[in-house]
Design a protein around this motif. Structure first.
Motif, PDB file in Angstrom:
ATOM      1  N   CYS A   1     -19.282  10.670  -9.395  1.00  0.00           N
ATOM      2  CA  CYS A   1     -17.597  10.765 -10.120  1.00  0.00           C
ATOM      3  C   CYS A   1     -16.490  11.095  -8.974  1.00  0.00           C
ATOM      4  O   CYS A   1     -15.183  10.455  -8.470  1.00  0.00           O
ATOM      5  N   LEU A   2     -16.674  12.517  -9.265  1.00  0.00           N
ATOM      6  CA  LEU A   2     -15.293  12.540  -7.649  1.00  0.00           C
ATOM      7  C   LEU A   2     -15.495  12.860  -6.872  1.00  0.00           C
ATOM      8  O   LEU A   2     -14.330  12.399  -5.766  1.00  0.00           O
ATOM      9  N   LEU A   3     -16.429  12.014  -6.224  1.00  0.00           N
ATOM     10  CA  LEU A   3     -16.498  11.504  -5.055  1.00  0.00           C
ATOM     11  C   LEU A   3     -15.809  10.650  -4.683  1.00  0.00           C
ATOM     12  O   LEU A   3     -14.789  10.170  -3.954  1.00  0.00           O
ATOM     13  N   ILE A   4     -16.313   9.854  -5.845  1.00  0.00           N
ATOM     14  CA  ILE A   4     -14.716   8.027  -5.841  1.00  0.00           C
ATOM     15  C   ILE A   4     -14.178   8.513  -5.771  1.00  0.00           C
ATOM     16  O   ILE A   4     -13.084   7.410  -4.495  1.00  0.00           O
ATOM     17  N   VAL A   5     -13.342   9.646  -6.521  1.00  0.00           N
ATOM     18  CA  VAL A   5     -11.709   9.584  -6.504  1.00  0.00           C
ATOM     19  C   VAL A   5     -10.994   9.570  -5.769  1.00  0.00           C
ATOM     20  O   VAL A   5     -10.617   9.298  -5.098  1.00  0.00           O
TER      21      VAL A   5
ATOM     22  N   GLY B   1      -6.628   6.184   0.657  1.00  0.00           N
ATOM     23  CA  GLY B   1      -5.542   5.345   0.366  1.00  0.00           C
ATOM     24  C   GLY B   1      -4.241   5.993   0.263  1.00  0.00           C
ATOM     25  O   GLY B   1      -3.340   4.827   0.131  1.00  0.00           O
ATOM     26  N   LYS B   2      -4.469   7.355   0.588  1.00  0.00           N
ATOM     27  CA  LYS B   2      -2.961   7.726   0.931  1.00  0.00           C
ATOM     28  C   LYS B   2      -1.674   7.853   0.861  1.00  0.00           C
ATOM     29  O   LYS B   2      -0.716   7.358   0.926  1.00  0.00           O
ATOM     30  N   ASP B   3      -2.696   7.242   2.371  1.00  0.00           N
ATOM     31  CA  ASP B   3      -1.006   6.669   3.599  1.00  0.00           C
ATOM     32  C   ASP B   3      -0.774   5.523   3.523  1.00  0.00           C
ATOM     33  O   ASP B   3       0.480   5.469   3.374  1.00  0.00           O
ATOM     34  N   ALA B   4      -1.218   4.810   2.429  1.00  0.00           N
ATOM     35  CA  ALA B   4      -0.882   3.122   2.113  1.00  0.00           C
ATOM     36  C   ALA B   4       0.236   3.087   0.990  1.00  0.00           C
ATOM     37  O   ALA B   4       1.231   2.741   1.391  1.00  0.00           O
ATOM     38  N   VAL B   5      -0.527   4.398  -0.272  1.00  0.00           N
ATOM     39  CA  VAL B   5       0.938   4.620  -0.858  1.00  0.00           C
ATOM     40  C   VAL B   5       2.350   4.486  -1.487  1.00  0.00           C
ATOM     41  O   VAL B   5       2.200   5.786   0.109  1.00  0.00           O
ATOM     42  N   SER B   6       2.859   3.764  -0.822  1.00  0.00           N
ATOM     43  CA  SER B   6       4.386   5.139  -1.433  1.00  0.00           C
ATOM     44  C   SER B   6       5.236   3.477  -1.984  1.00  0.00           C
ATOM     45  O   SER B   6       4.806   2.691  -2.840  1.00  0.00           O
TER      46      SER B   6
ATOM     47  N   ASP C   1      -8.546  -7.691   6.840  1.00  0.00           N
ATOM     48  CA  ASP C   1      -9.118  -6.460   8.027  1.00  0.00           C
ATOM     49  C   ASP C   1      -7.666  -5.480   7.574  1.00  0.00           C
ATOM     50  O   ASP C   1      -7.629  -5.151   8.588  1.00  0.00           O
ATOM     51  N   ASN C   2      -7.654  -5.181   6.688  1.00  0.00           N
ATOM     52  CA  ASN C   2      -6.763  -3.795   5.585  1.00  0.00           C
ATOM     53  C   ASN C   2      -7.235  -3.067   5.661  1.00  0.00           C
ATOM     54  O   ASN C   2      -6.769  -2.905   3.566  1.00  0.00           O
ATOM     55  N   PRO C   3      -8.266  -2.219   5.285  1.00  0.00           N
ATOM     56  CA  PRO C   3      -8.498  -0.988   4.742  1.00  0.00           C
ATOM     57  C   PRO C   3      -7.961  -0.054   3.910  1.00  0.00           C
ATOM     58  O   PRO C   3      -8.190   0.067   2.415  1.00  0.00           O
ATOM     59  N   SER C   4      -6.469   0.504   4.937  1.00  0.00           N
ATOM     60  CA  SER C   4      -5.947   1.354   4.341  1.00  0.00           C
ATOM     61  C   SER C   4      -5.346   0.639   2.529  1.00  0.00           C
ATOM     62  O   SER C   4      -4.814   1.093   1.931  1.00  0.00           O
ATOM     63  N   ALA C   5      -4.352  -0.575   3.019  1.00  0.00           N
ATOM     64  CA  ALA C   5      -4.289  -1.491   2.022  1.00  0.00           C
ATOM     65  C   ALA C   5      -4.775  -1.369   0.576  1.00  0.00           C
ATOM     66  O   ALA C   5      -4.840  -1.692  -0.531  1.00  0.00           O
ATOM     67  N   ALA C   6      -6.097  -1.672   1.212  1.00  0.00           N
ATOM     68  CA  ALA C   6      -7.367  -2.373  -0.178  1.00  0.00           C
ATOM     69  C   ALA C   6      -7.239  -0.619  -0.627  1.00  0.00           C
ATOM     70  O   ALA C   6      -7.837  -0.480  -1.950  1.00  0.00           O
ATOM     71  N   PHE C   7      -7.567   0.276  -0.120  1.00  0.00           N
ATOM     72  CA  PHE C   7      -8.453   1.190  -0.737  1.00  0.00           C
ATOM     73  C   PHE C   7      -6.535   2.310  -1.826  1.00  0.00           C
ATOM     74  O   PHE C   7      -7.072   2.961  -2.620  1.00  0.00           O
ATOM     75  N   GLY C   8      -5.762   2.206  -1.146  1.00  0.00           N
ATOM     76  CA  GLY C   8      -3.985   2.047  -1.663  1.00  0.00           C
ATOM     77  C   GLY C   8      -3.723   1.473  -2.948  1.00  0.00           C
ATOM     78  O   GLY C   8      -4.021   1.860  -3.682  1.00  0.00           O
ATOM     79  N   ALA C   9      -4.432  -0.130  -2.949  1.00  0.00           N
ATOM     80  CA  ALA C   9      -4.837  -0.869  -4.736  1.00  0.00           C
ATOM     81  C   ALA C   9      -5.801  -0.040  -5.477  1.00  0.00           C
ATOM     82  O   ALA C   9      -5.461  -0.023  -6.364  1.00  0.00           O
ATOM     83  N   SER C  10      -6.650   0.506  -4.486  1.00  0.00           N
ATOM     84  CA  SER C  10      -7.987   0.469  -4.979  1.00  0.00           C
ATOM     85  C   SER C  10      -7.394   2.303  -6.200  1.00  0.00           C
ATOM     86  O   SER C  10      -7.228   2.512  -7.028  1.00  0.00           O
ATOM     87  N   LEU C  11      -6.809   2.638  -5.249  1.00  0.00           N
ATOM     88  CA  LEU C  11      -6.522   4.181  -5.417  1.00  0.00           C
ATOM     89  C   LEU C  11      -5.490   4.226  -6.972  1.00  0.00           C
ATOM     90  O   LEU C  11      -5.192   4.243  -8.284  1.00  0.00           O
TER      91      LEU C  11
END
Lengths: 317, 249
Positions: free
Chosen positions: A29-33, A40-45, A280-290
Motif C-alpha cells: 500500500c505504502l509503495l503504491i502511494v 506525480g509531485k512535479d506535475a501537481v501545482s 505520452d505524458n506519464p507525469s500528468a497521469a501520475f499527477g492526476a493519480s495523486l
C-alpha cells in the motif's frame, strides 16, 4: 512439558505469520502511494489543479490541468450515489426487516450477489445499449440523421454514466447497509413497537438512525468505487478530455446541458495522458493519480467524521 | 389481565401449554421459572409483540381490562392495545436519541398532541425519579446514562402512555443491586395505579416485591398463588425444589 513448548512455538510462528502478512500489505500500500506521489509531485501545482485539460494529450508536454476531470469525478459520484443510496436503503430495509427467508428474500439476495459479480464493463455495455434508445434522449443528446429525424440518443453523458454507476455500486451498498441494519439490536425495534409504533415507524425512526454509521460507510464504499471506475466512464461518459456541452460549462444556464453531455473524469484523464493508455505524458497521469488518491482519502476522512458525529452521542459513555 | 387456556408455539414447537393466569388489578405478579420455560413468550403474548415473529401461533384467550386481545384484527386496534400496556425489557432499550426525545416518542407516535403537553406530562412523572438525578440535563443522549438510569427512563417512557398494565421482562437482571433496589422501589410505588407482571430470575426479588407468583416449568404453570404462601410452603414438589435451588425433586 514438550507438548506445551510445542504449542508455544506454533503460537509464535502464527503470530509471526500474521505480522509478516500485515507488514507486507502495509508495504505494498505504502509503495503504491509513495510511487504515485514521487512520480506525480512535479506535475501537481495550483495551475495543474485549476486549469482545464488541453484538447489532446498525445504530444509530449500536452495534457493540461485536471480542473474539469475533478469536477467530472465529483459530478459522477454525486449522481451515482444520489440514485443508488435511496434504492439501496429501501432494499436493505426490506431485506433486513421484511423479507421472509423464503422465495422473495432469497431471490433478492441472489440477484444482489449476481449483480455484484457482473464486471463493470458489461454494465457499461448494457447501459450504452439501453441509453442509446431514442426514449432516453433526455439523458444525453439526440443523434440526428441528415433529414433532422432523431434516430437514436447519443447514450453517453454524465446522467447516463451516473445511472450506470448507480447500478454498479448497488449490490455493494445494499450488502453493507443490510449488515449495518442487522447489527442494530432487535430491542430497539421491539421497544418502539411495544410503545405502539407501527413496524415501519419503528424501523424508520429508530433502527435506521441507529445504523447511521454503517449507512455512511456503505455510501462511502460506493462513492469510492465510482471514483475509481474507468470502464463505465470510458463507454458511457464518452472518450473526451474536456466538457463537451455548451461553454462555459459552469454557467448555471448550461448546467443541465453539461450533465447531458460528455466530459472527463480523473480516471479517464489518467488513461488519456498515460503511455499505457493513449497519451505520452506519464507525469500528468501520475499527477492526476495523486489527486485521485487524495480525493478518495479526503472522502474517507469526511465519512469517518460524519459517521462519528452521528454516533458519538450514541456509543461510548 | 386474564389468560385462559393459552397454548402457543413457534413452527409447531410448543412453548406454552394450557396456561391459565389471572392477575388482580393493582398487584405485582411475578413469573418465575428456568430459562426457556415460556415466561417471556407468555409476557410477549399479552401485548401481541410475538405477532411479528414468524411461525408464531397461539390458542386460548387473553383479556386485558375485559378486552379480548387476540380478537383484534385491525392493526390500529393492536397499536391502541399496546399503548395501554407498558413493556420493559431485560436490556434497557432507550431509543438512540436524547432523554427528552425518548420520553416524547410514545406521545408523538400516538397522541399527536401539543409538544408542550407532552413535556409537561414528562415533568409531572419526574422521569421516575430520574429528573433530580440528572439535574435537568434532558438533552443528554439516553445511551450515556447508566444501566439503571436507562431502565428507569424506559419505565418512565412506558408511563407516558397512561398505561394501566406494565409488563417487565427481567427488568433488573442486567443491573447492580443499588439500581435494582431503586427500580423495585419505583415498582412498589407504581402498584397503586398500575398492574404489574414481571418475569424474574431473582427469587429474592419475587419474594420481596410481588403479591403473587406463578412458577413456569416447560411451558406449563406448575403452581401459582400468593407469593408469601408459595415461597413459604409450596404445594408442589417441583416448586419446592426450584425455590430452594435444589436440582430435581
Amino acid at each position: 512439558m514438550p507438548k506445551y513448548r510445542n504449542r508455544r512455538a506454533s503460537s509464535a510462528a502464527g503470530a509471526l505469520y500474521a505480522w509478516l502478512t500485515v507488514a507486507m500489505i502495509a508495504a505494498i500500500c505504502l509503495l503504491i502511494v509513495v510511487t504515485v506521489a514521487f512520480m506525480g509531485k512535479d506535475a501537481v501545482s495550483i495551475d495543474f489543479l485549476l486549469s482545464e485539460p488541453s484538447a489532446s494529450a498525445l504530444g509530449a508536454g500536452e495534457g493540461g490541468g485536471v480542473s474539469t476531470p475533478i469536477v467530472g469525478t465529483v459530478i459522477l459520484t454525486l449522481i451515482g450515489i444520489a440514485i443508488a443510496l435511496p434504492v439501496s436503503l429501501a432494499t436493505s430495509i426490506y431485506m433486513a426487516y421484511y423479507a421472509r427467508r423464503g422465495v422473495a428474500g432469497g431471490a433478492i439476495g441472489l440477484a444482489v450477489d449476481v449483480l455484484a459479480g457482473v464486471p463493470t464493463v458489461v454494465i457499461a455495455l448494457f447501459a450504452l445499449a439501453v441509453f442509446t434508445n431514442p426514449a432516453f434522449t433526455f439523458l444525453s443528446t439526440p443523434v440526428e440523421t441528415g433529414s433532422g429525424i432523431v434516430e437514436r440518443a447519443y447514450g453517453r453523458s454524465f446522467l447516463a454514466a451516473g445511472a450506470a454507476m448507480a447500478v454498479m455500486i448497488l449490490p455493494f451498498v445494499v450488502k453493507s447497509i443490510t449488515e449495518a441494519l442487522r447489527a442494530v439490536p432487535q430491542e430497539y425495534a421491539d421497544g418502539a413497537m411495544a410503545l405502539g409504533a407501527t413496524k415501519w415507524r419503528a424501523v424508520f425512526r429508530v433502527s435506521v438512525p441507529a445504523a447511521r454509521r454503517g449507512i455512511v460507510t456503505g455510501a462511502v464504499l460506493g462513492m469510492g468505487r465510482i471514483m475509481g471506475d474507468t470502464a463505465i466512464v470510458w463507454l458511457t461518459l464518452g472518450g473526451t478530455l474536456r466538457m463537451t456541452g455548451p461553454q462555459p460549462w459552469y454557467a448555471p444556464s448550461n448546467w443541465l446541458d453539461t450533465l447531458r453531455n460528455t466530459g472527463g473524469t480523473l480516471t479517464s484523464y489518467i488513461y488519456y495522458t498515460s503511455p499505457a493508455g493513449e497519451g505520452d505524458n506519464p507525469s500528468a497521469a501520475f499527477g492526476a493519480s495523486l489527486v485521485l488518491i487524495a480525493v478518495i482519502i479526503l472522502l474517507n476522512i469526511a465519512a469517518s467524521v460524519l459517521g462519528r458525529a452521528g454516533s458519538e452521542r450514541g456509543r461510548g459513555r | 389481565m386474564n389468560a385462559s387456556g393459552i397454548s402457543a408455539g413457534y413452527f409447531g414447537t410448543g412453548a406454552l401449554f394450557d396456561v391459565n393466569l389471572s392477575v388482580p388489578e393493582n398487584s405485582i405478579y411475578a413469573l418465575i421459572g428456568p430459562s426457556g420455560c415460556g415466561k417471556s413468550t407468555f409476557l410477549r403474548s399479552v401485548n401481541r409483540l410475538n405477532d411479528h415473529i414468524r411461525g408464531f401461533r397461539l390458542e386460548g384467550e387473553i383479556t386485558v381490562g375485559g378486552q379480548p386481545v387476540y380478537a383484534l384484527r385491525d392493526p390500529r386496534r393492536v397499536r391502541e392495545l399496546r399503548m395501554g400496556i407498558g413493556m420493559i425489557f431485560q436490556r434497557p432499550n432507550p431509543l438512540p436519541m436524547t432523554v427528552m426525545q425518548n420520553m416524547l416518542f410514545p406521545y408523538r407516535e400516538h397522541i399527536r398532541g401539543r409538544r408542550e403537553d407532552a413535556v409537561e406530562l414528562a415533568m409531572e412523572l419526574r422521569l421516575a425519579g430520574l429528573l433530580d438525578e440528572l439535574g435537568g440535563r434532558l438533552n443528554t443522549h439516553a445511551e450515556r446514562l447508566s444501566g439503571g438510569q436507562q431502565q428507569r427512563l424506559c419505565i418512565a417512557r412506558a408511563l407516558m402512555l397512561d398505561s394501566k398494565l406494565l409488563l417487565l421482562d427481567e427488568p433488573c437482571s442486567a443491573l447492580d443491586p443499588v439500581s435494582t433496589y431503586r427500580i423495585e422501589d419505583l415498582l412498589l410505588n407504581l402498584k397503586s395505579t398500575h398492574t404489574i407482571i414481571m418475569v424474574t430470575h431473582n427469587m429474592e426479588q419475587a419474594r420481596r416485591i410481588s403479591d403473587y407468583t406463578a412458577f413456569f416449568w416447560n411451558g406449563r404453570i406448575v403452581e401459582s398463588g400468593e407469593s408469601e404462601r408459595l415461597f413459604a410452603s409450596p404445594a408442589e414438589a417441583l416448586t419446592d425444589a426450584y425455590v430452594r435451588g435444589v436440582r430435581e425433586p
